[in-house]
Design an enzyme around this catalytic site. Structure first.
Site, mmCIF file in Angstrom:
data_model
loop_
_atom_site.group_PDB
_atom_site.id
_atom_site.type_symbol
_atom_site.label_atom_id
_atom_site.label_comp_id
_atom_site.label_asym_id
_atom_site.label_seq_id
_atom_site.Cartn_x
_atom_site.Cartn_y
_atom_site.Cartn_z
ATOM 1 N N SER A 138 0.856 -1.193 0.000
ATOM 2 C CA SER A 138 0.000 0.000 0.000
ATOM 3 C C SER A 138 0.886 1.235 0.000
ATOM 4 C CB SER A 138 -0.884 0.014 1.253
ATOM 5 O OG SER A 138 -1.534 1.254 1.410
ATOM 6 N N TYR A 151 -1.803 -0.268 10.456
ATOM 7 C CA TYR A 151 -1.941 -0.692 9.058
ATOM 8 C C TYR A 151 -0.654 -0.407 8.286
ATOM 9 C CZ TYR A 151 -3.696 -0.947 4.265
ATOM 10 O OH TYR A 151 -3.869 -1.266 2.940
#
Length: 242
Positions: A138, A151
């Site tokens: 990501s 995250y």
């Protein structure tokens, strides 16, 4: 085209980037094994794609499931050419909200799931002397912001794991990290922190990418010449600043 005829496992294939990638690669002639927990979704997608596709109910947090997935893929297609570790969760929250169970879930899916996938296919690929492992990270694996600390930590870990794997398997297995920015998927549906939901409406007020955009980046990496390894691709919407 190098993609045609390749046997490709895709985790998290029930929606979003996984489903979009399965369609794109199948259209280019690949044989795709669809893996996800939501069996009804991957079964429907398998029927939609047709003959090049198979499916198997898989929980990436269970090592045994990933081993069984690899074995079933070899049984169906003969070999495993590519593994796409795409399954991931993103329940963003501030640390003070104490969403400890959600932190644990992210570690289990986003890190352990990737490791279990690598373990399930690596011996097979090394014995063949070829293969390709694609780990979906990501933009959060490059940029840490308030609310995405855990995250981002999991996605930084994916990038570190991928680099270690690349160095250990150089000359035999290609390793690619795909780091998407904002994509129209179900990923944000797991957010339960009301403060995040409220802030996100204004912070992401721009057009998101579609799963097909990331699928095209993945296809590009797979389609590279045999002597070329595309090690990392970072893809953002044009208007995404971070």
């Amino acid at each position: 085209m190098a993609i045609a005829g390749k046997s490709i496992i895709i985790t998290g294939a029930s929606s979003g980037i996984g489903a979009g990638t399965a369609k794109t690669l199948a259209e280019k002639g690949a044989k795709v094994m669809l893996a996800a927990r939501r069996t009804e979704r991957i079964e429907a997608l398998c029927k939609e794609i047709g003959e090049p596709a198979r499916f198997m109910a898989t929980d990436v947090t269970k090592h045994g499931d990933m081993i069984a997935l690899a074995e079933e893929t070899i049984k169906c297609f003969g070999d495993i050419d590519v593994l796409i570790n795409n399954a991931g969760v993103m329940p963003l929250s501030f640390f003070a909200s104490r969403k400890v169970e959600e932190w644990t879930r992210m570690v289990d899916v986003n890190i352990k799931g990737v490791l279990y996938g690598i373990d399930a296919v690596l011996t097979h690929m090394l014995e063949r002397g070829e293969g390709h492992i694609i780990n979906v990270a990501s933009v959060a694996g490059h940029v840490v912001r308030p609310s995405n600390g855990v995250y981002a930590g999991t996605k930084f870990a994916v990038r570190a794991i991928s680099e270690g794997l690349r160095q250990e398997t150089a000359g035999k297995v290609r390793v690619t990290v795909i780091s998407p920015g904002a994509v129209t998927t179900e990923l944000g549906a797991s957010i339960t922190d009301e403060k995040i939901l409220k802030a996100g409406r204004s912070a992401f007020d721009f057009d998101f990418m579609e799963p097909a955009d990331i699928a095209n980046a993945i296809a590009f990496a797979i389609d590279a010449p045999p002597n070329v390894a595309v090690n990392e691709i970072l893809v953002r919407p044009l208007a995404q600043p971070h």
